[in-house]
Scaffold this motif. Structure first.
Motif, PDB file in Angstrom:
ATOM      1  N   ARG A 156     -59.118 -12.848  10.924  1.00  0.00           N
ATOM      2  CA  ARG A 156     -60.004 -11.708  11.134  1.00  0.00           C
ATOM      3  C   ARG A 156     -59.247 -10.640  11.915  1.00  0.00           C
ATOM      4  O   ARG A 156     -58.500 -10.954  12.842  1.00  0.00           O
ATOM      5  N   THR A 157     -59.454  -9.387  11.533  1.00  0.00           N
ATOM      6  CA  THR A 157     -58.879  -8.268  12.273  1.00  0.00           C
ATOM      7  C   THR A 157     -59.897  -7.786  13.303  1.00  0.00           C
ATOM      8  O   THR A 157     -61.050  -7.519  12.967  1.00  0.00           O
ATOM      9  N   THR A 158     -59.463  -7.715  14.549  1.00  0.00           N
ATOM     10  CA  THR A 158     -60.357  -7.257  15.612  1.00  0.00           C
ATOM     11  C   THR A 158     -60.580  -5.746  15.479  1.00  0.00           C
ATOM     12  O   THR A 158     -59.776  -5.022  14.886  1.00  0.00           O
ATOM     13  N   LEU A 159     -61.670  -5.275  16.041  1.00  0.00           N
ATOM     14  CA  LEU A 159     -61.996  -3.861  15.984  1.00  0.00           C
ATOM     15  C   LEU A 159     -61.144  -3.069  16.974  1.00  0.00           C
ATOM     16  O   LEU A 159     -60.913  -3.523  18.100  1.00  0.00           O
ATOM     17  N   THR A 160     -60.690  -1.888  16.574  1.00  0.00           N
ATOM     18  CA  THR A 160     -59.931  -1.061  17.507  1.00  0.00           C
ATOM     19  C   THR A 160     -60.785  -0.661  18.713  1.00  0.00           C
ATOM     20  O   THR A 160     -60.270  -0.474  19.815  1.00  0.00           O
ATOM     21  N   GLN A 161     -62.082  -0.532  18.520  1.00  0.00           N
ATOM     22  CA  GLN A 161     -62.994  -0.219  19.622  1.00  0.00           C
ATOM     23  C   GLN A 161     -63.687  -1.477  20.136  1.00  0.00           C
ATOM     24  O   GLN A 161     -64.704  -1.401  20.838  1.00  0.00           O
ATOM     25  N   GLY A 162     -63.126  -2.645  19.831  1.00  0.00           N
ATOM     26  CA  GLY A 162     -63.782  -3.912  20.160  1.00  0.00           C
ATOM     27  C   GLY A 162     -64.049  -4.093  21.645  1.00  0.00           C
ATOM     28  O   GLY A 162     -65.120  -4.560  22.040  1.00  0.00           O
ATOM     29  N   ALA A 163     -63.082  -3.739  22.502  1.00  0.00           N
ATOM     30  CA  ALA A 163     -63.287  -3.914  23.943  1.00  0.00           C
ATOM     31  C   ALA A 163     -64.393  -2.996  24.461  1.00  0.00           C
ATOM     32  O   ALA A 163     -65.151  -3.367  25.367  1.00  0.00           O
ATOM     33  N   LEU A 164     -64.505  -1.809  23.885  1.00  0.00           N
ATOM     34  CA  LEU A 164     -65.535  -0.867  24.314  1.00  0.00           C
ATOM     35  C   LEU A 164     -66.920  -1.351  23.918  1.00  0.00           C
ATOM     36  O   LEU A 164     -67.896  -1.131  24.641  1.00  0.00           O
ATOM     37  N   LEU A 165     -67.008  -2.031  22.765  1.00  0.00           N
ATOM     38  CA  LEU A 165     -68.286  -2.594  22.342  1.00  0.00           C
ATOM     39  C   LEU A 165     -68.624  -3.862  23.124  1.00  0.00           C
ATOM     40  O   LEU A 165     -69.742  -4.045  23.599  1.00  0.00           O
ATOM     41  N   TYR A 166     -67.630  -4.738  23.268  1.00  0.00           N
ATOM     42  CA  TYR A 166     -67.882  -6.025  23.920  1.00  0.00           C
ATOM     43  C   TYR A 166     -68.320  -5.832  25.374  1.00  0.00           C
ATOM     44  O   TYR A 166     -69.160  -6.589  25.890  1.00  0.00           O
TER      45      TYR A 166
ATOM     46  N   THR B  37     -62.147 -12.926  22.403  1.00  0.00           N
ATOM     47  CA  THR B  37     -61.307 -13.777  21.557  1.00  0.00           C
ATOM     48  C   THR B  37     -61.892 -15.181  21.469  1.00  0.00           C
ATOM     49  O   THR B  37     -61.922 -15.808  20.398  1.00  0.00           O
ATOM     50  N   TYR B  38     -62.377 -15.675  22.580  1.00  0.00           N
ATOM     51  CA  TYR B  38     -63.033 -16.990  22.655  1.00  0.00           C
ATOM     52  C   TYR B  38     -64.255 -17.030  21.738  1.00  0.00           C
ATOM     53  O   TYR B  38     -64.469 -17.994  20.992  1.00  0.00           O
ATOM     54  N   GLY B  39     -65.056 -15.973  21.752  1.00  0.00           N
ATOM     55  CA  GLY B  39     -66.224 -15.897  20.881  1.00  0.00           C
ATOM     56  C   GLY B  39     -65.850 -15.838  19.416  1.00  0.00           C
ATOM     57  O   GLY B  39     -66.507 -16.450  18.562  1.00  0.00           O
ATOM     58  N   LEU B  40     -64.766 -15.106  19.086  1.00  0.00           N
ATOM     59  CA  LEU B  40     -64.308 -15.051  17.694  1.00  0.00           C
ATOM     60  C   LEU B  40     -63.846 -16.420  17.216  1.00  0.00           C
ATOM     61  O   LEU B  40     -64.105 -16.801  16.069  1.00  0.00           O
ATOM     62  N   ALA B  41     -63.158 -17.158  18.092  1.00  0.00           N
ATOM     63  CA  ALA B  41     -62.730 -18.507  17.727  1.00  0.00           C
ATOM     64  C   ALA B  41     -63.939 -19.410  17.499  1.00  0.00           C
ATOM     65  O   ALA B  41     -63.967 -20.222  16.569  1.00  0.00           O
ATOM     66  N   CYS B  42     -64.960 -19.252  18.341  1.00  0.00           N
ATOM     67  CA  CYS B  42     -66.184 -20.030  18.182  1.00  0.00           C
ATOM     68  C   CYS B  42     -66.826 -19.740  16.834  1.00  0.00           C
ATOM     69  O   CYS B  42     -67.223 -20.663  16.109  1.00  0.00           O
TER      70      CYS B  42
ATOM     71  N   VAL C 252     -52.553 -16.907  21.422  1.00  0.00           N
ATOM     72  CA  VAL C 252     -53.372 -16.243  22.453  1.00  0.00           C
ATOM     73  C   VAL C 252     -54.427 -17.173  23.048  1.00  0.00           C
ATOM     74  O   VAL C 252     -54.869 -16.967  24.179  1.00  0.00           O
ATOM     75  N   ILE C 253     -54.856 -18.178  22.299  1.00  0.00           N
ATOM     76  CA  ILE C 253     -55.653 -19.285  22.836  1.00  0.00           C
ATOM     77  C   ILE C 253     -54.993 -20.566  22.347  1.00  0.00           C
ATOM     78  O   ILE C 253     -54.741 -20.730  21.143  1.00  0.00           O
ATOM     79  N   ASP C 254     -54.710 -21.478  23.269  1.00  0.00           N
ATOM     80  CA  ASP C 254     -54.038 -22.727  22.917  1.00  0.00           C
ATOM     81  C   ASP C 254     -54.876 -23.903  23.398  1.00  0.00           C
ATOM     82  O   ASP C 254     -55.801 -23.739  24.201  1.00  0.00           O
ATOM     83  N   ASN C 255     -54.517 -25.094  22.877  1.00  0.00           N
ATOM     84  CA  ASN C 255     -55.156 -26.343  23.305  1.00  0.00           C
ATOM     85  C   ASN C 255     -56.670 -26.311  23.151  1.00  0.00           C
ATOM     86  O   ASN C 255     -57.407 -26.931  23.928  1.00  0.00           O
ATOM     87  N   GLY C 256     -57.160 -25.576  22.144  1.00  0.00           N
ATOM     88  CA  GLY C 256     -58.590 -25.457  21.949  1.00  0.00           C
ATOM     89  C   GLY C 256     -59.228 -26.757  21.488  1.00  0.00           C
ATOM     90  O   GLY C 256     -58.633 -27.522  20.717  1.00  0.00           O
ATOM     91  N   HIS C 257     -60.440 -26.996  21.965  1.00  0.00           N
ATOM     92  CA  HIS C 257     -61.166 -28.220  21.586  1.00  0.00           C
ATOM     93  C   HIS C 257     -62.656 -27.909  21.529  1.00  0.00           C
ATOM     94  O   HIS C 257     -63.193 -27.247  22.426  1.00  0.00           O
ATOM     95  N   ALA C 258     -63.306 -28.383  20.489  1.00  0.00           N
ATOM     96  CA  ALA C 258     -64.757 -28.221  20.358  1.00  0.00           C
ATOM     97  C   ALA C 258     -65.366 -29.545  19.923  1.00  0.00           C
ATOM     98  O   ALA C 258     -64.834 -30.220  19.034  1.00  0.00           O
ATOM     99  N   ASP C 259     -66.474 -29.924  20.556  1.00  0.00           N
ATOM    100  CA  ASP C 259     -67.235 -31.105  20.150  1.00  0.00           C
ATOM    101  C   ASP C 259     -68.373 -30.671  19.244  1.00  0.00           C
ATOM    102  O   ASP C 259     -69.026 -29.645  19.478  1.00  0.00           O
TER     103      ASP C 259
END
Length: 288
Positions: free
Chosen positions: A176-186, A217-222, A278-285
């Motif tokens: 997925r490509t992040t939004l150029t204005q993504g930080a301003l929206l988030y 980034t964490y939310g996008l991975a989720c 940018v995110i490593d060692n990710g784990h989800a149950d």
């Protein structure tokens, strides 16, 4: 630079926090992640369109907790350093409702020292309850790195929690490509830190410009894992961990590498153009 005061931090009890939210806030959170960028993607519309939802991503709990205003208390010595996320562990005890009021309390604040030429490290734990029912909805553990704030005489941090990734090619890769204005929206979901807006502030902290929130980034991975492993049903996730290893700049393309297990998922997130993890060692149950 003012250094953290470990004795003051140890004695401090952060105030409880109350946050009401509506379906509009749920939609705004998802839009801040970039969901809905393809307006005809039927699997994403339930996260951003009230007539089909809204579904609530579990990681929204990360923006419903403490506003961290206490962090700027001058007696604590924490507010003088630029801070970045080290890692985040979210445990979902119950699915988040699409609206309501969250009552939260930080139950633990631990402060560590990486030495005179290093950084400070702060670990927080927070419990989040539905105010109407008293039900525990989520527990989050957050590690913050206080850049350049080491040398205040605290204990060294404990070993970093790093779930190992499988030694094979990922089963699924979601791009997925992040939004150029993504930080301003988030930031409209509650994180107004200057690092994500002001170019001069970000460069003084050592970055090439404003960076995307680590929790975005964490939310996008989720969302990538909910889509690839839970049939687009966010209720399928019961815990989510990621270790932040490099910044993301708004507009970059991200790839989430996913390894499926029986009742769990391992993952990492890469900035495609830079080849940086940018995110490593990710784990989800996953809910059984």
């Amino acid at each position: 630079m003012i250094r953290p005061n470990p004795s003051k931090v140890a004695a401090y009890s952060p105030p409880s926090h109350r946050r009401s939210y509506t379906e509009r806030d749920v939609q705004l959170y998802a839009l801040g992640l970039g969901l809905g960028s393809d307006p005809v993607a039927r699997d994403e519309l339930p996260f951003v369109y009230e007539e089909w939802g809204p579904k609530v991503l579990p990681t929204m709990a990360s923006v419903l907790g403490s506003d961290m205003l206490w962090f700027a208390d001058p007696d604590l010595g924490l507010g003088d350093a630029a801070g970045v996320h080290g890692d985040e562990l979210l445990t979902l005890h119950q699915p988040l409702p699409p609206n309501g009021t969250i009552s939260s309390r930080i139950s633990r604040v631990d402060l560590y020292d990486r030495g005179e030429s290093g950084h400070g490290v702060m670990i927080l734990e927070e419990e989040m309850h539905d105010e109407a029912t008293g039900i525990l909805l989520a527990t989050r553990r957050q590690t913050d790195v206080l850049i350049g704030a080491g040398g205040f005489g605290g204990d060294a941090p404990p070993p970093t929690y790093r779930p190992a990734l499988p030694d094979r090619e990922p089963d699924v890769v979601v791009e997925r490509t992040t939004l150029t204005q993504g930080a301003l929206l988030y930031r409209l979901s509650g994180d107004h830190y200057h690092l994500h807006v002001e170019d001069d502030f970000a460069r003084e902290a050592g970055f090439d410009g404003p960076i995307l929130h680590g929790l975005a980034t964490y939310g996008l991975a989720c969302h990538a894992i909910v889509a690839a492993c839970c049939g687009h049903d966010p209720v399928g996730l019961t815990s989510f961990f990621g270790r932040f290893t490099a910044p993301v700049y708004p507009g970059e393309s991200l790839a989430t590498d996913i390894w499926r297990g029986e009742d769990a998922v391992s993952f990492r997130v890469r900035a495609v153009q830079r080849g940086a993890t940018v995110i490593d060692n990710g784990h989800a149950d996953l809910r059984g």
